[in-house]
Design a protein around this motif. Structure first.
Motif, mmCIF file in Angstrom:
data_model
loop_
_atom_site.group_PDB
_atom_site.id
_atom_site.type_symbol
_atom_site.label_atom_id
_atom_site.label_comp_id
_atom_site.label_asym_id
_atom_site.label_seq_id
_atom_site.Cartn_x
_atom_site.Cartn_y
_atom_site.Cartn_z
ATOM 1 N N GLY A 1 -16.136 -5.479 -19.330
ATOM 2 C CA GLY A 1 -14.819 -6.212 -19.671
ATOM 3 C C GLY A 1 -14.941 -7.806 -19.837
ATOM 4 N N THR A 2 -14.305 -8.473 -19.354
ATOM 5 C CA THR A 2 -14.176 -9.814 -19.364
ATOM 6 C C THR A 2 -15.515 -10.516 -19.003
ATOM 7 O OG1 THR A 2 -11.943 -10.331 -19.001
ATOM 8 C CG2 THR A 2 -13.333 -12.067 -18.142
ATOM 9 N N SER A 3 -16.323 -10.006 -17.856
ATOM 10 C CA SER A 3 -17.731 -10.511 -17.481
ATOM 11 C C SER A 3 -18.534 -10.086 -18.716
ATOM 12 C CB SER A 3 -17.950 -9.518 -16.168
ATOM 13 O OG SER A 3 -17.226 -10.016 -15.059
ATOM 14 N N LYS B 1 -7.529 -10.104 -23.293
ATOM 15 C CA LYS B 1 -6.142 -10.790 -22.382
ATOM 16 C C LYS B 1 -5.070 -10.340 -22.924
ATOM 17 C CE LYS B 1 -8.051 -11.620 -19.445
ATOM 18 N NZ LYS B 1 -9.371 -11.342 -19.375
ATOM 19 N N GLU C 1 -4.444 -6.634 -22.556
ATOM 20 C CA GLU C 1 -4.122 -5.862 -21.129
ATOM 21 C C GLU C 1 -3.241 -6.090 -20.591
ATOM 22 O OE1 GLU C 1 -7.101 -6.953 -18.423
ATOM 23 O OE2 GLU C 1 -7.363 -8.872 -19.223
ATOM 24 N N THR D 1 -20.373 -9.968 -12.477
ATOM 25 C CA THR D 1 -19.304 -9.213 -11.819
ATOM 26 C C THR D 1 -18.345 -10.053 -10.848
ATOM 27 O OG1 THR D 1 -18.948 -7.399 -10.536
ATOM 28 C CG2 THR D 1 -20.871 -8.203 -10.309
ATOM 29 N N GLN D 2 -17.357 -10.255 -11.373
ATOM 30 C CA GLN D 2 -16.277 -11.052 -10.597
ATOM 31 C C GLN D 2 -16.371 -10.662 -9.178
ATOM 32 O OE1 GLN D 2 -12.947 -12.453 -8.307
ATOM 33 N NE2 GLN D 2 -12.910 -10.378 -9.463
ATOM 34 N N SER D 3 -15.894 -9.211 -8.975
ATOM 35 C CA SER D 3 -15.763 -8.560 -7.754
ATOM 36 C C SER D 3 -16.853 -8.414 -7.032
ATOM 37 C CB SER D 3 -14.916 -7.303 -7.993
ATOM 38 O OG SER D 3 -15.660 -6.611 -8.714
ATOM 39 N N VAL E 1 -4.776 -9.391 -11.854
ATOM 40 C CA VAL E 1 -5.839 -8.183 -12.869
ATOM 41 C C VAL E 1 -6.420 -8.703 -14.056
ATOM 42 C CG1 VAL E 1 -5.491 -6.118 -13.845
ATOM 43 C CG2 VAL E 1 -4.742 -6.403 -11.615
ATOM 44 N N ALA E 2 -5.768 -9.716 -14.607
ATOM 45 C CA ALA E 2 -6.382 -10.305 -15.864
ATOM 46 C C ALA E 2 -7.506 -11.363 -15.485
ATOM 47 C CB ALA E 2 -5.461 -10.479 -17.049
ATOM 48 N N SER E 3 -8.713 -11.256 -15.705
ATOM 49 C CA SER E 3 -9.554 -12.360 -15.093
ATOM 50 C C SER E 3 -9.411 -13.377 -16.132
ATOM 51 C CB SER E 3 -10.996 -11.558 -15.322
ATOM 52 O OG SER E 3 -11.788 -12.504 -14.630
ATOM 53 N N THR F 1 -18.107 -3.526 -8.925
ATOM 54 C CA THR F 1 -17.813 -2.486 -10.199
ATOM 55 C C THR F 1 -18.732 -1.248 -10.319
ATOM 56 O OG1 THR F 1 -16.674 -4.434 -11.282
ATOM 57 C CG2 THR F 1 -17.554 -2.584 -12.598
#
Ligand code: F6R
Length: 602
Positions: free
Chosen positions: A299-301, A483, A486, A345-347, A396-398, A350
C-alpha cells in the motif's frame, strides 16, 4: 484488523473495555462486543456497527471486575451481531475473543464439533467450541486451551474466560499481535498498547506460540510445551495525548498537519549536534556490505518505497528493487549475492510483509524494519529497526507515515553515502534540505482553502480520476490516487504520464479529472504534453507544479525543494484534495468502508 482488549481485577471493567475498544477502532469497525463478569453476574453485549453503537446498548447494570472485548474487521462471515465477538462455547461456559484467521476451521468443525450448534459463521466460534470439547474430555481449562491450540492452524490472538473461574484470562498468540499490560492491582490485555495507555504504560510482549495465564496480580507465560518463561516488562514511550484529535474534525487532517513537525523530529532524532547523521553502526556496516537493497512493503508504504528508490540509489549508490509483499513472498525473484532487505511498515504488523520477513530470515539475509511502532512484530523480528518518530497514526488512510518513511530512508542513504565518501552524499546537506522540505510542506498545508475549492470543482460529481506524472512524480501519483480512492470511493488511478495514451486514455471522457504532477525539468514538457492530449479529449485537467516549473494557469504551485525530496512536498496537496473530496461526499474520512488500519491477515 480486529482489536482485542481484556481486563482482570478492576471494578471499572466495562469502562476500561469500551475505552480500549474506542482506541482500537482503527483496527476494524464493522461490529463489536464485550463480555463482563463479577462473581455473581455476567453480561454479553454485542452490536453490528461502530463502538458507539455497542456503547448505546450497554445498560448501567453491565458492570464487573473481569472482561474481554473485541472490535471486528470481518474475514469469515458478514458483519453482523451473530458474527461479532465475544463468542461462547456450546454450553456457554467459555467466552472468547479472537484476532486472526483459523485456516482449518472447517476440518475442526467436522472432526470434533459435528453435533454443535453455531450462531454465526465465524472461524472464531469453532475455536471456543473446540476448547469446550477438550474440557468435556476432562482437561482443565489451561490444558483444554493448550490442546485446542495444537489443533488450530492459522493466525490468532485469543483472550479466553472460563465462567467457572472469574479471576483469570487465558491468552495465546500466533502471528497476530497481543500485549499484556501491568496495572496497579489489575492487569489488562490488548492488541496495541495505545488501547490501554490510560491504564498503564508498562507492558509485556508475547512471542508466537506462547500462552499466558493472566490474573489480577500475576502474569504467567508458558511456551507451547508448558515451560514457564520469564520476560521483563518494558515501558511504552507513547504520550497518551498523541492519541487525541483535539480540535480537529478528523485524525487524517491532524496527521496531515503533523508532517512538517515529523520531518523536524526525524532530523533531531537522527543527527548529532554537528548535523552529522547518526544511525546504528552495525546497520550501516550491513548495508555497506550489501550489493542490492530489496524494499518490501504494501500500500502506502510500498509507494513510499518507490518514492525513495532514486534517493537511495543516488546517495548510497546501491541498486534498489521495490516489491509488493503479497507478491514477493510467493514469487521471490532471483536475489543478488548480498541482498539487504528493508521492510517498510507503519504498523509493523502487516501479515503480508511479515511472511516475507520470516522467509528472508530463514535464508539468513539481513533485514531492517522501518516502522512507526516500537516493539511491533516486524520490528522485533528484523535484524535492525529504524523508528519513524511520527507519533501514532490513527486515520486509516496513511499520510504522515508516508513522508516519514521517505525521510527516514533519506537519512539512512545519506549515512551510507557519507561512509562511502560518495560525492552525491557529500553535496547533500540533509539537515538543511529536510528543513526546506518541512517548510514547503507548511506552505502546502496553509493552502487548505484553495485545495478545498479545487476538490469541489474537480471531484464533486466525478466517478473516475487520474493522477499522472513521470519518474518520481509518477510514484507520487500512485500514492495520491490511492488516497483519493480509499477514502472518497472515487475510482482513481496513478499513471505514468507517457503510458496513458497506450490504452487507458480510452477511459477519459468529458469532464474526467486528470491531475498532472510536475516537479522535474526534464520530464515537465512531456507531462504537459500528455495533459494536452487528454484535455483535447475532454478531460478536466489540473496541474500540481514545482514553483520553478510552474506556469501562470497552474492550479497548485509547490515550493522548490531538493530534487530528492520532491515527493515530500508534492504529496501534501494530493492528501488534502482526497480529504476535502471525501468531506464533500459526507463520508467518514478516518474510517473508510471495508478497510482497517493494521492488516494482520494475508
Ligand atoms: C493506505 C494504507 C495502507 C497501508 C498498508 C500497509 O492509506 O494505509 O495501504 O499502507 O496496509 O500498512 P503498513 O505500513 O502498516 O505495513
Amino acid at each position: 484488523m480486529c482489536g482485542i482488549v481484556g481486563v482482570v481485577g478492576n471494578p471499572q471493567a466495562t469502562e476500561i473495555l469500551t475505552n480500549g475498544l474506542e482506541k482500537l477502532e482503527y483496527r476494524g469497525y464493522d461490529s463489536a462486543g464485550i463480555f463482563v463478569a463479577d462473581a455473581d453476574h455476567d453480561y454479553l453485549v454485542k452490536s453490528q456497527g461502530r463502538i458507539k453503537d455497542l456503547e448505546s446498548k450497554i445498560t448501567p447494570e453491565v458492570q464487573g471486575t473481569i472482561g474481554i472485548g473485541h472490535t471486528r474487521w470481518a474475514t469469515h462471515g458478514e458483519p453482523s451481531e451473530e458474527n461479532a465477538h465475544p463468542h461462547t462455547s456450546q454450553s456457554g461456559r467459555f467466552v472468547l475473543v479472537h484476532n486472526g484467521v483459523i485456516e482449518n476451521y472447517d476440518d475442526l468443525k467436522h472432526e470434533y464439533l459435528a453435533n454443535d450448534t453455531f450462531y454465526g459463521e465465524t472461524d472464531s466460534e469453532i475455536a471456543v467450541h473446540l476448547i469446550e470439547y477438550f474440557a468435556n474430555q476432562g482437561l482443565d481449562t489451561k490444558e483444554a486451551f493448550r490442546k485446542a491450540l495444537t489443533k488450530i492452524r492459522g493466525s490468532y490472538a485469543f483472550g479466553l474466560i472460563d465462567k467457572n473461574d472469574r479471576d483469570t484470562i487465558y491468552v495465546a498468540k500466533n502471528k497476530s499481535p497481543l500485549l499484556i499490560g501491568l496495572g496497579d492491582g489489575f492487569n489488562v490485555i490488548c492488541s496495541d498498547a495505545l488501547a490501554m495507555l490510560q491504564q498503564t504504560n508498562i507492558f509485556v510482549e508475547l512471542n508466537d506460540g506462547e500462552m499466558v495465564i493472566v490474573t489480577k496480580d500475576n502474569v504467567a507465560i508458558e511456551n507451547a510445551a508448558g515451560d514457564s518463561i520469564k520476560r521483563e516488562p518494558y515501558e511504552a514511550k507513547i504520550d497518551a495525548s498523541d492519541m487525541e484529535k483535539g480540535t480537529y474534525p478528523y485524525y487524517m487532517l491532524k496527521e496531515i498537519d503533523e508532517q512538517p513537525a515529523t520531518m523536524r523530529r526525524i532530523i533531531s532524532e537522527y543527527t548529532d549536534e554537528t548535523g552529522a547523521v547518526a544511525v546504528d553502526q552495525a546497520l550501516l556496516d550491513s548495508l555497506l556490505a550489501s550489493d542490492r537493497i530489496y524494499i518490501v512493503a504494501c500500500g502506502t508504504s510500498y509507494n513510499a518505497g518507490l518514492a525513495s528508490k532514486q534517493i537511495i540509489e543516488e546517495l548510497a549508490n546501491i541498486p534498489v528493487e521495490v516489491h509488493l509483499s503479497s507478491e514477493f513472498g510467493y514469487n521471490m525473484p532471483l536475489l543478488s549475492a548480498k541482498p539487504f532487505f528493508i521492510y517498510l511498515t507503519q504498523s509493523g504488523e502487516t501479515a503480508d510483509s511479515r511472511q516475507v520477513l520470516v522467509k528472508t530470515n530463514e535464508l539468513g539475509h539481513p533485514a531492517l524494519t522501518v516502522t512507526n511502532v516500537a516493539g511491533s512484530t516486524l520490528s522485533r523480528e528484523a535484524t535492525y529497526t529504524m523508528l519513524l518518530h511520527a507519533g501514532p497514526e490513527i486515520a486509516v488512510a496513511s499520510t504522515k507515515a508516508y513522508t516519514a518513511q521517505i525521510a527516514a530512508l533519506t537519512v539512512l542513504s545519506k549515512a551510507v553515502g557519507d561512509a562511502k565518501d560518495n560525492a552525491a552524499a557529500k553535496d547533500f546537506d540533509l539537515v538543511k534540505e529536510l528543513g526546506i522540505a518541512a517548510n514547503a510542506m507548511d506552505v502546502m498545508i496553509s493552502e487548505k482553502e484553495l485545495l478545498k475549492q479545487l476538490a469541489h470543482d474537480y471531484f464533486a460529481g466525478a466517478e473516475h480520476a487520474f493522477y499522472i506524472g513521470r519518474g518520481t512524480d509518477y510514484y507520487v501519483s500512485l500514492e495520491v490516487s490511492l488516497k483519493l480512492k480509499e477514502i472518497s470511493y472515487i475510482h482513481a488511478e496513478g499513471f505514468a504520464a507517457g503510458e496513458l495514451k497506450h490504452g487507458t486514455i480510452a477511459l477519459v471522457e468529458e469532464g474526467t479529472p486528470v491531475i498532472g504532477i510536475i516537479s522535474d525539468d526534464v520530464t515537465a514538457p512531456h507531462t504537459r504534453g500528455n495533459l494536452r492530449e487528454v484535455e483535447s479529449r475532454g478531460a478536466h485537467t489540473m496541474v500540481i507544479a514545482s514553483e520553478d516549473l510552474s506556469k501562470p494557469d497552474d492550479q497548485i504551485v509547490v515550493p522548490v525543494v531538493h530534487h530528492f525530496l520532491r515527493p515530500l512536498a508534492a504529496v501534501i496537496p494530493g492528501q488534502l484534495l482526497a480529504y476535502y473530496a471525501t468531506l464533500e461526499r459526507g463520508l467518514d474520512v478516518d474510517k473508510p468502508r471495508n478497510l482497517a488500519k493494521s492488516v494482520t491477515v494475508e
